[in-house]
Design a protein around this motif. Structure first.
Motif, PDB file in Angstrom:
ATOM      1  N   VAL A  86     -12.637  27.431 -31.289  1.00  0.00           N
ATOM      2  CA  VAL A  86     -12.915  27.145 -29.886  1.00  0.00           C
ATOM      3  C   VAL A  86     -11.914  26.094 -29.410  1.00  0.00           C
ATOM      4  N   LEU A  87     -11.178  26.425 -28.354  1.00  0.00           N
ATOM      5  CA  LEU A  87     -10.178  25.515 -27.812  1.00  0.00           C
ATOM      6  C   LEU A  87     -10.739  24.660 -26.673  1.00  0.00           C
ATOM      7  N   HIS A  88     -11.723  25.187 -25.943  1.00  0.00           N
ATOM      8  CA  HIS A  88     -12.324  24.445 -24.828  1.00  0.00           C
ATOM      9  C   HIS A  88     -13.749  24.941 -24.665  1.00  0.00           C
ATOM     10  N   PHE A  89     -14.690  23.999 -24.437  1.00  0.00           N
ATOM     11  CA  PHE A  89     -16.094  24.384 -24.280  1.00  0.00           C
ATOM     12  C   PHE A  89     -16.796  23.369 -23.391  1.00  0.00           C
ATOM     13  N   THR A  90     -17.532  23.854 -22.389  1.00  0.00           N
ATOM     14  CA  THR A  90     -18.404  22.999 -21.576  1.00  0.00           C
ATOM     15  C   THR A  90     -19.716  23.735 -21.298  1.00  0.00           C
ATOM     16  N   ALA A  91     -20.788  22.971 -21.154  1.00  0.00           N
ATOM     17  CA  ALA A  91     -22.100  23.499 -20.742  1.00  0.00           C
ATOM     18  C   ALA A  91     -22.390  22.971 -19.353  1.00  0.00           C
ATOM     19  N   ASN A  92     -22.691  23.868 -18.397  1.00  0.00           N
ATOM     20  CA  ASN A  92     -22.801  23.492 -16.990  1.00  0.00           C
ATOM     21  C   ASN A  92     -24.172  23.869 -16.452  1.00  0.00           C
ATOM     22  N   PRO A  93     -25.047  22.872 -16.201  1.00  0.00           N
ATOM     23  CA  PRO A  93     -26.446  23.160 -15.859  1.00  0.00           C
ATOM     24  C   PRO A  93     -26.636  23.913 -14.552  1.00  0.00           C
ATOM     25  N   ASN A  94     -25.646  23.882 -13.670  1.00  0.00           N
ATOM     26  CA  ASN A  94     -25.796  24.602 -12.403  1.00  0.00           C
ATOM     27  C   ASN A  94     -24.614  25.547 -12.166  1.00  0.00           C
ATOM     28  N   GLY A  95     -24.042  26.028 -13.251  1.00  0.00           N
ATOM     29  CA  GLY A  95     -22.978  27.025 -13.137  1.00  0.00           C
ATOM     30  C   GLY A  95     -21.660  26.479 -12.638  1.00  0.00           C
ATOM     31  N   GLU A  96     -21.384  25.184 -12.846  1.00  0.00           N
ATOM     32  CA  GLU A  96     -20.122  24.615 -12.375  1.00  0.00           C
ATOM     33  C   GLU A  96     -18.937  25.254 -13.113  1.00  0.00           C
ATOM     34  N   ALA A  97     -17.825  25.365 -12.396  1.00  0.00           N
ATOM     35  CA  ALA A  97     -16.610  25.986 -12.961  1.00  0.00           C
ATOM     36  C   ALA A  97     -15.452  25.012 -12.827  1.00  0.00           C
ATOM     37  N   GLU A  98     -15.036  24.398 -13.940  1.00  0.00           N
ATOM     38  CA  GLU A  98     -13.972  23.396 -13.899  1.00  0.00           C
ATOM     39  C   GLU A  98     -12.590  24.057 -13.928  1.00  0.00           C
ATOM     40  N   VAL A  99     -11.593  23.254 -13.635  1.00  0.00           N
ATOM     41  CA  VAL A  99     -10.191  23.674 -13.730  1.00  0.00           C
ATOM     42  C   VAL A  99      -9.594  22.997 -14.956  1.00  0.00           C
ATOM     43  N   VAL A 100      -8.896  23.772 -15.797  1.00  0.00           N
ATOM     44  CA  VAL A 100      -8.290  23.228 -17.014  1.00  0.00           C
ATOM     45  C   VAL A 100      -6.795  23.572 -17.024  1.00  0.00           C
TER      46      VAL A 100
END
Length: 857
Positions: A603-617
């Protein structure tokens, strides 16, 4: 073999044969005895009869009460002793049964300490308490002239086979009993509703019957199933919020007591399921249990936890079993009511027929008496010397005058005439005699009319019962539909979860390692590791998952709003993929592969988002001569949300050096539409009730209560709402709240407008004086009110005042007193339509002009 030895063997064989011949099989005897015992317990002890709703001991108690009845109270010990003439058991069982009847407050008028169904306290000894039949019991239970009698167990007395009960008593009182091979549990029903249902049945109309418990509470009867086997009733205590740190229980579920309820709360607290400070039991005539909460504990969540983990909610399984024609029969409460009502019709018919016969006998003898005296037939017997002569002389004298009689004159009638005293003959009044006959004829006509209109007569009978005895018998248990409470959502998380990422352990005992979150011992934990594996496991002291743990959290089953954003390398030298997914259900302790399962996947990148947030990487590739673009941005908002087993979209076929977080994203999920159901006073997403609006992750609800408390809350489906709530809507932070209130200390009306300054706590927006009252509140942008004044004595009334609240006072702080509305006495305040206002459109967000690299480079 020697002869002596063979004779010895033959002797042994003969003795064994004799022993076998002497053995008797007991199978048949045991079967008969067991069947006799089972029949006795079923018919004579545990199960009530459908005819009168009584078990034998109850019927014998009621019969004894009638025999002893003189209008005064009798010692229960005396009644118990009298009942033992009919009931072949000890005094304790009779006394217990009598206390149960007395506590139902229907058939017996009690005096003394009869115990308390709320607290579970027992009654005083039989020698200290007294009882007599209630007026209702006397009216509906007894009618000796139509009662069928049988010999008592010892043959010395007569007792009723069934009492002629003219009311659905079995359903009113309920019944419970355990026999051999079967049991019964008929729940009590409401007195008034039973009468209404009986009347509907007599009119041929449909009716519904639901239980009503003397302890009150709230009940869900959606699975009652007419009281048949397999049905279920859920009963809850009535719990209200007294203040922010105190809950009050005013009504308890049926089959519990305040003592058992408090014990269950204390046990749940000891196990860490709930968190309370202390409990006060102030129960006397009515239930009052105060549950004090520590600071920082949510009253709403605690109420749900009380229902989930304590006896504040109980499930009762009814089982309608009765005795019919000396056999057990399983039927529903509707059929019980129909049978009881039809039986009442027949009993009333029998009573009318007995009454008609008595009136006709009275009319017959009154007519004979008039003929005997008016025609001086008594003089015809003066010369007679024998009894036979007297009878013949009277019979001969009556014959010319008896043509209008309705039945022949028999010798018994003549004997009664001879018993008339001379004094009565000398004072005989023909007019009064005729009036008596006329009155009897009217009564006979009325009885015949009632027999011809028997159903109407029965309806009138039930209506009179309701009018005479129905006061104070209104429904006590409120009927509602309950939402299911998920224990994991309301349990107090009094444990702490830790993780040792490098070694791969999670648990509540790893206090020296990294703290993750609070949890409870019934929670499930979801864990992700660097090699792309996922697992859900139960909370424990210490559990090994796998080395290099990258994410740990409490798992919420069915959670579609928590979205996991992930970039992984497929195998040791394979391409990189990007995916977004949620996890709604899994098998506990099963390992799931979120990659394609090739060795060396990472796994190179992982986030858990409680309200479906979508980050920029930012993607960084390793420098290779053939690759020109080594860096570009990826927005997770461009990736569709799929299942956890999806492969994902390719990021790059080349080796990724690292992935850097660039900026936080916004939720990519649609705002949730939330409704408020006023029936169950709960939020829902199932389109039940009133639509409150569309809510994103940061949106909140505005709640204003009649006592002047204002607060904002995150819209969770588990929230409770108080009955005094007057405003519930989506909170718009920049929209002012306008309040008109009467200040109890200054005895003046004030108007204030304010914005909520701190959305994390509740505020009291009026003064704390006991006479202060909130008169009006509105969240309109430009509200308008009309003030109606009290008319002064001897003066013309002052015209109504229209107040533009926006002009009257500027928006101030939430603690401000406000401006005095008027110095005149106010009669009424009416809110008018608000002035028009255009809500400003939100400014569009500027697009990022930075160019992104090709996602599929």
């Amino acid at each position: 073999m020697s002869t002596d030895h063979s004779e010895e063997l033959n002797s042994n064989d003969n003795s064994k044969k004799e022993e076998q011949d002497s053995i008797k099989r007991i199978t048949g005897m045991y079967e008969d005895w067991f069947l006799d015992y089972a029949s006795y317990v079923i018919l004579e002890r545990a199960v009530p009869a459908i005819e009168d709703g009584f078990k034998p001991v109850q019927r014998r108690i009621m019969h004894s009460l009638k025999e002893l009845d003189d209008g005064r109270y009798n010692k229960v010990a005396n009644i118990v002793g009298h009942t033992m003439q009919y009931h072949p058991h000890g005094d304790a069982s009779i006394a217990d049964a009598m206390v149960q009847i007395g506590q139902k407050d229907l058939l017996i008028d009690t005096q003394g300490n009869w115990g308390n169904i709320l607290t579970g306290d027992g009654a005083a000894a039989s020698r200290y308490i007294e009882a007599r039949l209630s007026k209702f019991g006397l009216e509906v239970v007894y009618s000796p002239k139509i009662t069928e009698w049988q010999a008592s167990y010892d043959g010395r007395k007569k007792e009723p086979v069934n009492l002629p009960v003219k009311f659905p008593l079995l359903l009113a009182q309920g019944a419970e009993g355990i026999a051999v091979g079967l049991s019964t549990k008929i729940l009590p029903h409401n007195f008034l509703e039973l009468i209404d249902a009986s009347i509907k049945h007599l009119k041929g109309k449909r009716f519904d019957l639901y239980p009503d418990f003397p302890t009150g509470g709230v009940m869900d009867v959606s699975n009652y199933n007419d009281g048949l086997r397999g049905g279920k009733v859920r009963v809850r205590a009535k719990i209200n919020q007294l203040d922010k740190n105190t809950l009050v229980i005013n009504e308890i579920p049926y089959s519990t007591t305040t003592s058992s309820l408090i014990d269950s709360i204390l046990k749940a607290n000891d196990k860490g399921k709930i968190k309370i400070k202390k409990i006060e039991d102030n129960t006397a005539a009515e239930v009052e249990i105060l549950v004090h909460l520590p600071n920082g504990i949510s009253p709403d969540k605690t109420i749900d936890a009380l229902y989930a983990f304590t006896a504040c909610e109980s499930s009762i399984s009814p089982l309608g079993c009765i005795i019919d024609n000396n056999s057990p029969l399983f039927i529903g409460v509707s059929e019980m009511l129909r049978r009881s009502t039809d039986n009442t019709v027949q009993l009333l018919k029998q009573e009318l027929e007995v009454q008609l016969g008595e009136y006709e006998d009275q009319w017959h003898f009154a007519s004979l008496e008039r003929i005997f005296i008016e025609n001086k037939i008594y003089r015809d017997i003066e010369e007679e010397e024998t009894w036979e002569g007297v009878i013949k002389a009277i019979d001969k004298g009556l014959k010319p005058h008896i043509g209008h009689l309705k039945r022949p004159v028999v010798e018994e009638d003549i004997v009664r005439l001879t018993e008339i005293r001379i004094k009565r003959i000398s004072k005989f009044d023909i007019n009064k005699a005729q009036q008596l006959i006329d009155a009897l004829e009217e009564k006979i006509a009325q009885v015949k009319y009632n027999l011809e209109h028997l159903i109407d007569f029965t309806i009138d009978y039930f209506t009179n019962l309701k009018k005479t005895y129905g006061q104070g018998k209104e429904r006590k248990t409120e009927i509602k539909h309950f939402d299911n409470i998920e224990a994991t959502k309301v349990v107090i998380r009094n444990n702490k979860l830790y993780v040792n990422r490098a070694e791969g352990f999670i648990g509540t005992s790893l206090r020296k390692d990294e703290y993750v979150t609070d949890c409870s011992d019934i929670d499930d934990i979801i864990v992700f590791t660097a090699n792309g594996k996922m697992q859900v496991t139960k909370v424990a002291d210490k559990t090994y998952i796998d080395k290099e743990i990258i994410h740990v959290a409490v798992f919420k089953k069915g959670d579609k709003r928590t979205i996991y954003n992930m970039i992984y390398k497929d195998g040791k030298n394979g391409p990189s993929y990007i995916k977004r997914f949620n996890v709604t259900s899994v098998t506990r302790d099963r390992e799931y592969d979120l990659t394609q399962g090739k060795p060396g996947s990472r796994v190179l990148h992982f986030t858990a988002n409680p309200n479906g947030e979508a980050e920029v990487v930012t993607i960084h590739l390793r420098a290779v001569s053939s690759v020109r673009l080594l860096k570009w941005d990826v927005d997770f908002a461009d990736i569709l949300i799929k299942g956890r087993a999806s492969k994902g979209n390719i990021v790059s076929k080349n080796s990724v050096k690292r992935v850097d977080f660039k900026e936080k994203g916004i939720s990519t999920l649609k705002p949730r539409k939330i409704w408020f159901d006023p029936v169950v006073r709960r939020l829902n997403v199932d389109e039940r009730g009133d639509l409150l609006g569309e809510f994103k992750g940061e949106d909140k609800l505005l709640i204003i209560r009649k006592n002047g408390i204002v607060k904002t809350v995150t819209p969770e489906m588990t929230l409770h709402f108080d009955n005094d709530m007057i405003v519930l809507e989506k909170w718009v932070p920049e929209k002012p709240i306008s309040v008109i209130y009467f200040d109890g200390e200054k005895e003046k009306y004030y108007l204030k407008r304010f914005l909520i300054e701190n959305d994390s706590k509740e505020e009291l927006v009026i003064s704390e004086h006991p006479k202060t009252t909130l008169e009006s509140v509105t969240t309109d942008w430009r509200p308008v009110a009309e003030i109606e004044f009290v008319k002064p004595r001897g003066k013309d009334p002052k015209p109504n005042l229209t107040v533009d609240m926006e002009e009257f006072i500027a928006v101030k702080g939430i603690k401000a007193l406000g401006n005095q509305l008027t110095a005149d006495k106010i009669k009424n305040i009416h809110m008018l339509d608000p002035l028009p206002y255009e809500v400003p459109e939100p400014e569009p967000e500027e697009e990022d002009e930075d160019t992104q690299g090709d996602l599929f480079s």
